[in-house]
Design a protein around this motif. Structure first.
Motif, mmCIF file in Angstrom:
data_model
loop_
_atom_site.group_PDB
_atom_site.id
_atom_site.type_symbol
_atom_site.label_atom_id
_atom_site.label_comp_id
_atom_site.label_asym_id
_atom_site.label_seq_id
_atom_site.Cartn_x
_atom_site.Cartn_y
_atom_site.Cartn_z
ATOM 1 N N LEU A 112 16.204 34.175 -60.601
ATOM 2 C CA LEU A 112 15.330 34.422 -61.749
ATOM 3 C C LEU A 112 14.867 33.118 -62.407
ATOM 4 C CD1 LEU A 112 17.228 37.431 -63.372
ATOM 5 C CD2 LEU A 112 15.072 37.506 -62.116
ATOM 6 N N ALA A 113 15.734 32.105 -62.379
ATOM 7 C CA ALA A 113 15.368 30.821 -62.988
ATOM 8 C C ALA A 113 14.308 30.105 -62.160
ATOM 9 C CB ALA A 113 16.612 29.947 -63.124
ATOM 10 N N THR A 114 14.367 30.271 -60.849
ATOM 11 C CA THR A 114 13.425 29.570 -59.961
ATOM 12 C C THR A 114 11.969 29.971 -60.215
ATOM 13 O OG1 THR A 114 15.134 29.328 -58.269
ATOM 14 C CG2 THR A 114 12.853 29.077 -57.551
ATOM 15 N N PRO A 115 11.629 31.287 -60.235
ATOM 16 C CA PRO A 115 10.231 31.661 -60.497
ATOM 17 C C PRO A 115 9.738 31.180 -61.868
ATOM 18 C CG PRO A 115 11.453 33.539 -59.664
ATOM 19 C CD PRO A 115 12.441 32.484 -59.970
ATOM 20 N N ALA A 116 10.644 31.217 -62.876
ATOM 21 C CA ALA A 116 10.237 30.773 -64.211
ATOM 22 C C ALA A 116 9.864 29.287 -64.189
ATOM 23 C CB ALA A 116 11.383 31.016 -65.200
ATOM 24 N N ALA A 117 10.696 28.486 -63.518
ATOM 25 C CA ALA A 117 10.394 27.060 -63.416
ATOM 26 C C ALA A 117 9.167 26.816 -62.550
ATOM 27 C CB ALA A 117 11.600 26.330 -62.833
ATOM 28 N N LEU A 118 9.055 27.588 -61.462
ATOM 29 C CA LEU A 118 7.899 27.452 -60.565
ATOM 30 C C LEU A 118 6.607 27.812 -61.283
ATOM 31 C CD1 LEU A 118 9.133 28.856 -57.133
ATOM 32 C CD2 LEU A 118 8.265 26.562 -57.590
ATOM 33 N N LEU A 119 6.678 28.847 -62.110
ATOM 34 C CA LEU A 119 5.485 29.285 -62.836
ATOM 35 C C LEU A 119 4.957 28.156 -63.721
ATOM 36 C CD1 LEU A 119 3.752 31.850 -63.226
ATOM 37 C CD2 LEU A 119 5.156 32.378 -65.217
ATOM 38 N N ALA A 120 5.886 27.509 -64.416
ATOM 39 C CA ALA A 120 5.483 26.386 -65.267
ATOM 40 C C ALA A 120 4.893 25.257 -64.432
ATOM 41 C CB ALA A 120 6.690 25.889 -66.056
ATOM 42 N N MET A 121 5.501 24.984 -63.286
ATOM 43 C CA MET A 121 5.025 23.903 -62.424
ATOM 44 C C MET A 121 3.672 24.233 -61.798
ATOM 45 S SD MET A 121 8.573 22.820 -60.528
ATOM 46 C CE MET A 121 7.735 21.646 -59.474
ATOM 47 N N LEU A 122 3.508 25.509 -61.379
ATOM 48 C CA LEU A 122 2.264 25.899 -60.722
ATOM 49 C C LEU A 122 1.067 25.729 -61.658
ATOM 50 C CD1 LEU A 122 3.398 29.127 -58.815
ATOM 51 C CD2 LEU A 122 2.921 26.885 -57.834
ATOM 52 N N PHE A 123 1.236 26.156 -62.909
ATOM 53 C CA PHE A 123 0.124 26.054 -63.854
ATOM 54 C C PHE A 123 -0.047 24.624 -64.384
ATOM 55 C CE2 PHE A 123 0.887 30.642 -64.008
ATOM 56 C CZ PHE A 123 -0.412 31.106 -63.863
ATOM 57 N N PHE A 124 1.012 23.849 -64.306
ATOM 58 C CA PHE A 124 0.910 22.451 -64.739
ATOM 59 C C PHE A 124 0.042 21.634 -63.769
ATOM 60 C CE2 PHE A 124 2.510 18.076 -64.441
ATOM 61 C CZ PHE A 124 2.289 17.646 -65.734
ATOM 62 N N PHE A 125 0.173 21.935 -62.472
ATOM 63 C CA PHE A 125 -0.567 21.159 -61.481
ATOM 64 C C PHE A 125 -2.016 21.656 -61.333
ATOM 65 C CE2 PHE A 125 3.790 20.160 -60.282
ATOM 66 C CZ PHE A 125 3.702 18.802 -60.124
ATOM 67 N N ASP A 126 -2.181 22.975 -61.023
ATOM 68 C CA ASP A 126 -3.530 23.533 -60.882
ATOM 69 C C ASP A 126 -3.429 25.039 -61.065
ATOM 70 O OD1 ASP A 126 -5.985 24.640 -59.845
ATOM 71 O OD2 ASP A 126 -6.377 22.656 -58.979
ATOM 72 N N TRP A 127 -3.952 25.530 -62.187
ATOM 73 C CA TRP A 127 -3.773 26.948 -62.504
ATOM 74 C C TRP A 127 -4.478 27.853 -61.511
ATOM 75 C CZ3 TRP A 127 -7.843 30.199 -63.521
ATOM 76 C CH2 TRP A 127 -9.069 29.600 -63.800
ATOM 77 N N ARG A 128 -5.591 27.394 -60.913
ATOM 78 C CA ARG A 128 -6.297 28.241 -59.948
ATOM 79 C C ARG A 128 -5.462 28.454 -58.683
ATOM 80 N NH1 ARG A 128 -11.468 24.510 -59.557
ATOM 81 N NH2 ARG A 128 -9.695 23.046 -59.424
ATOM 82 N N LEU A 129 -4.930 27.367 -58.152
ATOM 83 C CA LEU A 129 -4.072 27.481 -56.976
ATOM 84 C C LEU A 129 -2.766 28.207 -57.324
ATOM 85 C CD1 LEU A 129 -4.529 23.933 -55.402
ATOM 86 C CD2 LEU A 129 -5.479 26.088 -54.575
#
Length: 584
Positions: A143-160
């Motif tokens: 559960l912690a992994t997707p939460a951290a990934l979500l923050a990282m994904l939108f930090f780099f490029d929200w479209r991708l």
């Protein structure tokens, strides 16, 4: 009443180690978040390579290694905490169930079956051990992994980031469908099929001598084969049912790369900057973590159902009504036995004993006779309090057996079974079970009275002869005589003999009858026998039919009454004459 979650039910068993469960979640979740940092370091390395800036590549490389090692160490610390708590929970659960079982009626095991009971005690606690030691910490990490990934994904490029999450949403919907209420029912069916097969396997193993004797195969045991066939059909049907959803789930959860490629082509139509190229590479590297994490969550949902089913099976044992406990010793007036309007049913439907009443005076030898299934053994079991009657009362010495301490009742009543079981140990050990502090002289005296000295003398080790695996094997009649010696050493005032000569040859039967004469003395003896010749000298015979008292009286009185017992005697005599004629 609100139903408690699996975790809330398990936490009390952890005792002082409850805090370790929560600590394991924190450490596991922290480990999962830190495990993502090496990917960020890789992104920085790729970025510097594309920019031809090589000065900090080695630093980022060592940082990636350091974060990976730190994540591993923290995860190991979390597992250590979770295992310490899980072992305590599993141990406490087993102790709780076994303590409860010791308070249940002695005949409780017959209701469940030894295979089923063993599976509940061992595997139910084992399932919770795995759940606490691995599944919950892994779930915290998942559960912690997707939460951290979500923050990282939108930090780099929200479209991708959105493109990489679309297949995840589809896979999650399919997963929820597969792990819903229907899956819970299926899991219960699966455990039932396994338990049935385990129980039947135990019964089959016990019956192997019969199978070999008659040259039959496993198919002669229809129940065992039926349990295997049922399990096979269930597994095949279940696999086919989940085949299509699993294909869709696997395809969706692993399609992140395809979505990213499509997104990259769309972005490339207007030209790509070096930052966008870098982000595409980063997402391609990190998105497999999403599929792995989601798959973990799916299996954790399934494993939670296994734990829920295990707890329900534990409840089946724990919900059994315990026998009332009496703390103080009572004074019994004598060794008389009385039954007053006693009724009992094994299944709550058909009464094995129905409104039964009779009196047995102190020092009397009485017999319970009647057709098979008439309630003889059940009545004897109720007197020894293997079960408690549904209604009515059973008294020894004027006191209800439910008001007598268990230890005192066991000292008062001895039970010689049809097939007496001996433990793996010496002859001395087996006889001393009745009186652990008995001297060798007392053991020998009991063996002499039970006509067992011929058994002892034929082995060089004498009393030290080991019975069972690694030792000697005794015949059914010899085992019965050792059991009678054990009963003699116990010296109880009430003795129940349940078909005690059933497995004896003529020579052993004569010796057993002599032993019975010695055993009876001035004691109250209740005999159960299909060999009606063994109860000729009984003071009184109670004839039971379908759990009710059909007739009672002495041997001669019952013959003169020309009722059920007379008919049974005539049939018995006819069969005995037929055997003699055949031998002649």
């Amino acid at each position: 009443m609100e139903k408690q979650s699996e975790l809330k039910r398990l936490l009390p068993f952890a005792g002082r180690r409850r805090a370790l469960i929560y600590l394991s979640w924190i450490l596991s979740a922290s480990s999962a978040v830190i495990a993502l940092f090496p990917f960020v370091c890789i992104w920085m390395i790729v970025r510097d390579v594309l920019m031809a800036d090589y000065g900090r590549i080695i630093i980022y490389g060592w940082l990636a290694v350091g974060f990976a090692l730190l994540s591993m160490l923290i995860y190991m610390g979390g597992l250590m905490c979770s295992h310490l708590a899980a072992f305590r929970v599993a141990s406490s659960m087993r102790k709780t169930m076994l303590e409860h079982i010791t308070k249940l009626p002695l005949g409780f095991e017959e209701k469940f079956g030894s295979g089923k009971l063993r599976k509940i005690i061992n595997e139910s606690s084992a399932a919770t051990e795995t759940y606490l030691a691995h599944q919950l910490p892994d779930k915290a990490a998942a559960l912690a992994t997707p939460a951290a990934l979500l923050a990282m994904l939108f930090f780099f490029d929200w479209r991708l980031g959105l493109l990489s999450l679309l297949p995840v949403v589809l896979a999650f919907c399919v997963m929820m469908r597969m792990t819903g209420s229907r899956m819970k029912q299926r899991m219960e069916q699966y455990q039932n099929a396994l338990m049935d097969m385990s129980n039947q396997a135990v019964e089959y193993v016990r019956g192997i001598p019969v199978v070999k004797t008659f040259g039959q195969s496993v198919f002669s045991f229809k129940r065992f084969k039926g349990a295997i066939d049922h399990y096979e059909k269930w597994v095949i049907a279940y696999t086919k049912e989940l085949m299509r959803p699993m294909i869709v789930y696997t395809g969706a959860v692993n399609s992140c790369f395809a979505f990213l490629c499509a997104g990259a082509f769309i972005l490339a139509s207007g030209g790509l900057s070096s930052t966008e190229v870098l982000n595409v590479i980063f997402y391609i590297i990190i998105t497999p973590v999403i599929s792995i994490t989601l798959t973990k969550i799916m299996f954790k949902s399934e494993e939670k159902m296994i734990v829920n089913d295990a707890l329900q099976r534990m409840d089946c044992v724990m919900s059994e009504k315990v026998q009332s406990e009496v703390l103080e010793q009572v004074s019994l007036a004598d060794s008389s036995v009385s039954l007053r309007n006693v009724s009992f049913s094994y299944d709550g439907k058909r009464k094995a004993v129905d409104g039964l009443s009779f009196e047995i005076g102190e020092g009397q030898t009485v017999a319970l006779a009647g057709p098979s299934g008439g309630g003889k053994t059940t009545t004897a079991s109720l007197i020894a309090r293997f079960f408690d009657p549904d209604s009515g009362s059973i008294c020894i010495g004027g006191t209800d057996v439910r008001h007598i301490r268990k230890e005192q009742l066991m000292e008062t009543v001895s039970f010689v079974f049809q097939d007496s079981r001996l433990i793996k140990g010496t002859i001395r050990d087996n006889v001393r079970l009745a009186k652990p502090g008995a001297s060798d002289a007392e053991v020998v005296q009991a063996l002499e009275k039970a006509e067992c000295m011929d058994i002892v003398s034929k082995f060089p080790a004498g009393l030290d002869t080991v019975i069972g695996t690694g030792g000697v094997y005794l015949s059914g009649g010899e085992r019965q005589r050792i059991a009678i010696a054990r009963t003699m050493l116990k010296n109880s005032s009430v003795i129940v003999l349940d078909e005690a000569t059933a497995f004896s040859d003529p020579d052993n039967e004569v010796k057993i009858q002599k032993a019975f004469t010695s055993l009876a003395g001035n004691k109250t003896v209740i005999m159960i026998a299909h060999r009606l010749s063994t109860i000729r000298n009984a003071d009184r015979i109670f004839v039971l039919d379908e759990g009710r008292l059909a007739e009672s009286g002495s041997f001669d009185e019952l013959l003169a009454a020309d009722g059920m017992f007379r008919k049974m005697w005539d049939e018995y005599s006819e069969s005995a004459d037929w055997k003699i004629a055949e031998e002649a």
